[in-house]
Every structure is written in structure tokens, then in C-alpha cells.
Scaffold this motif. Sequence first.
Motif, PDB file in Angstrom:
ATOM      1  N   VAL A 153      27.391  36.782  42.962  1.00 13.88           N
ATOM      2  CA  VAL A 153      28.078  36.656  41.668  1.00 13.88           C
ATOM      3  C   VAL A 153      29.475  37.188  41.603  1.00 13.88           C
ATOM      4  CG1 VAL A 153      25.911  36.306  40.251  1.00 13.88           C
ATOM      5  CG2 VAL A 153      27.294  38.469  40.274  1.00 13.88           C
ATOM      6  N   HIS A 154      29.978  37.835  42.833  1.00 13.39           N
ATOM      7  CA  HIS A 154      31.093  38.670  42.585  1.00 13.39           C
ATOM      8  C   HIS A 154      32.447  37.853  41.883  1.00 13.39           C
ATOM      9  CE1 HIS A 154      32.215  37.321  46.519  1.00 13.39           C
ATOM     10  NE2 HIS A 154      33.558  37.543  46.368  1.00 13.39           N
ATOM     11  N   ASP A 155      32.568  36.336  42.388  1.00 15.66           N
ATOM     12  CA  ASP A 155      33.544  35.718  41.910  1.00 15.66           C
ATOM     13  C   ASP A 155      33.091  34.695  41.011  1.00 15.66           C
ATOM     14  OD1 ASP A 155      35.738  36.570  43.334  1.00 15.66           O
ATOM     15  OD2 ASP A 155      35.229  35.573  45.155  1.00 15.66           O
ATOM     16  N   THR A 207      43.045  37.027  37.280  1.00 15.56           N
ATOM     17  CA  THR A 207      42.121  37.293  35.990  1.00 15.56           C
ATOM     18  C   THR A 207      40.715  36.930  36.395  1.00 15.56           C
ATOM     19  OG1 THR A 207      42.434  34.783  35.407  1.00 15.56           O
ATOM     20  CG2 THR A 207      44.192  36.613  34.441  1.00 15.56           C
ATOM     21  N   HIS A 208      40.218  36.374  37.796  1.00 13.95           N
ATOM     22  CA  HIS A 208      38.821  36.159  37.931  1.00 13.95           C
ATOM     23  C   HIS A 208      38.039  37.179  37.858  1.00 13.95           C
ATOM     24  CE1 HIS A 208      39.572  37.045  42.078  1.00 13.95           C
ATOM     25  NE2 HIS A 208      38.380  37.230  42.295  1.00 13.95           N
ATOM     26  N   ALA A 209      38.696  38.377  38.303  1.00  8.50           N
ATOM     27  CA  ALA A 209      37.910  39.481  38.177  1.00  8.50           C
ATOM     28  C   ALA A 209      37.569  40.095  36.914  1.00  8.50           C
ATOM     29  CB  ALA A 209      38.610  40.679  39.205  1.00  8.50           C
ATOM     30  N   HIS A 223      35.755  45.112  39.959  1.00  7.10           N
ATOM     31  CA  HIS A 223      36.698  45.951  40.726  1.00  7.10           C
ATOM     32  C   HIS A 223      36.657  45.510  42.254  1.00  7.10           C
ATOM     33  CE1 HIS A 223      37.041  48.495  37.303  1.00  7.10           C
ATOM     34  NE2 HIS A 223      35.858  48.623  37.429  1.00  7.10           N
ATOM     35  N   HIS A 224      36.199  44.334  42.736  1.00  5.16           N
ATOM     36  CA  HIS A 224      36.032  44.129  44.151  1.00  5.16           C
ATOM     37  C   HIS A 224      37.523  43.882  45.053  1.00  5.16           C
ATOM     38  CE1 HIS A 224      35.704  40.042  42.494  1.00  5.16           C
ATOM     39  NE2 HIS A 224      36.312  39.759  43.875  1.00  5.16           N
ATOM     40  N   HIS A 225      38.752  43.896  44.039  1.00  2.00           N
ATOM     41  CA  HIS A 225      40.030  43.787  44.311  1.00  2.00           C
ATOM     42  C   HIS A 225      40.875  44.896  44.244  1.00  2.00           C
ATOM     43  CE1 HIS A 225      39.938  39.651  45.672  1.00  2.00           C
ATOM     44  NE2 HIS A 225      39.230  39.472  44.447  1.00  2.00           N
TER      45      HIS A 225
END
Length: 347
Positions: free
Chosen positions: A216-218, A245-247, A270-272
Motif C-alpha cells: 500500500v505504500h504508494d 503529494t502522493h506520500a 515517509h518512504h521518500h
Amino acid sequence: MIVVLSDRPDRSQSLVDAVRAVAECRVVGTDETWARIGPFRGVIADITLSRPEAKRCLRLLASRPARTRAPLICLTRGNEQSAFTEARNLGATLCLSALAEPRMVVGSLVREVWPEKSVADLVVTREAERAGTLMTRLFESAQTGPIDLPSVERGIAPVLDAIHEGGLSRWLDEVWAHDDVTFQHCLLVSGVVAAFAQNLGLSATDKQLMTRAALVHDVGKSRIPLAVLNKPGRLDDDERAVMQTHAPIGHEILMASGGCDPITLAVTRHHHEMLDGSGYPDKLCADAIGDPVRLLTICDIYAALIERRPYKVPMSSRDALSILSSMQGKLEGGLVQAFGRAVQTVP
Ligand SMILES: [Fe+2]
Ligand SMILES: [Fe+2]
């Protein structure tokens, strides 16, 4: 589709489960007339052949037009030789003892029906299909509202099973065949995370947790305009701002969906982020970035680099790894090295 013909569905259940690991499966009884059953690739008959209704059903099957014929595997009980002869007379292409392990029966089925494939190939294809269908539904519902988080659970086992059964390379081959960018990316990241977690020796619970977060991260990308999401080539500054803004959007979707675990929430938002504070959306620095996020970020960048798009030459795993290694200060060096060992079999 594979048909399991059974006069005792309770007794055939473990066989049906084993068949479902490699193909769609329909269970029918000896009252089946075969007239409206639709196309199928093979039949496994787990029936008592001496019964008149069993004979009648197999004779009806054998009388179908030649173009619709499919391999028939008969599982026999009792006096093996006479049962085998009877099964052959009723059209069986292969006879096996009903006491054979379901996995072994499925191995024989695969050799009869898909001689060019292995059981592991079919398991991976099937698991990718399952996870893919689930993710497509999830992203569709996320476009307009919250998502059904419990349904994500059904996507975890397919990814972990496929990686365990067929390895990462086979999973990547399967997922690369799908055109949809976001769909491909989610399944790529999930497979890479599952393989990394397995290589690190994480517990079953942690592997599930990380795979769920990867799936689901994205999810926030479901609300990014397609013109930006699918733009071939580089994004301009405005488009990049929209994309980023996707995060936080993904985080909002998960919060609105209720009951999401804190690791999935953190990974999604926070994956970016980068250890040196150069990432987005919150410009977090090392101390504020937990291990699950660090792990997923590495897998996410790697997956994005090796993605296959019609308009770009795919990057090799080795080149992707050297880019990860060059990101000193942004990614955790020790984890990047461990990651390299986990994906070393990928060409
Ligand atoms: Fe992302
Ligand atoms: Fe991603």
C-alpha cells in the motif's frame, strides 16, 4: 481451469487446495453432464470408478468433441491393476493411486497440461494474478474514498508464497509483463521487500508487516492525475510537486480507512525521506527515520530503477545496485550492502 470430479468433496479437499495453488479449479460431482461447464484444460477424477454414475459421467466426458478434450487423470483405489485398466477404458490419460500426495498429483497434472512449465512457474503466475487483482481493486476504491484494509491481508500471502516458491527473479518476470505502471510498481516493491526480508531472516510476522506496507505504500498515487503519473520521461517542477503529494495523500487515505498499523502508516508517509534530510514530505533526518522505512526506501528506489516501461531501456540489477551504493548519506550503507546480497540472483 482444471476440473476436479469428485463423489466425496470432503475427501478431495486437500487435492482441490493443491490444484488451486497452480490454476483456477472447479469441483463437480458425477451428475455433471459437461454440456455447460465452459472450457477447461484438464480433469482429475477422484471418484469410485466401479459406481455406474461414475462410469456414465466419464463416458459423457469422453464423448465430447475432440477439440474440447483435455487430459484426464484418474485417481484409483483398491486393486490397482484392475482399477488402472478400468480407468484407461474410461478415457484416462494417466492413472495414479488415490493415496498419492496432492502435490505429486498436481506435478503430474502440470506435466500433462502445461508440459513447458514447472509447478513453481504456475504458482508464481497465479499468486501474481491474485495480488494484482487485489491491488487493482484497492487503487480503484482509493481514488474516491477509504480502502478496505482487511482486504490487503489477502495480498500478503500470495507475494510471500511466490517469492518462497519461485524466487525473486521469477516474480519479477511475471510482474514485468503487466503494463499498468502503478500496479507493476506495487507488486515489484512487494516482491523485492519480501525477498529482502526473507534474506535478512526476519520473523514471519515482520515479513508480513513489511509486505503489507509495501503493497500500500504508494496508494496515494491513485489520486495523482494520470497525465503526471504516466508521463513518459522527466517531470517538470510543478508536476514533481504534484507527484510528491502522493506520500501524504496515501497517509491520509490509510488514516481515513481506520485501523492501519503504525509501520504501514510511517512507510506510506515517509518512504521518500532521506537520512540527510533531503527527502519529502517532512524533510526528516536519520534519527526520525525508523528501520522499516529505511528498508522499504531502498527496495522502492531499486524497484523504480528496474521497472520496465515501453519508452525506456530497462536498467540491469547491477546498475541499479551501483546507484543505491552511490547514495551514501541518504541511505543506510550497511542495509544497502545487505540488500545487494539479497538480490544478487537478479540479472
Ligand atoms: Fe512513492
Ligand atoms: Fe514506490
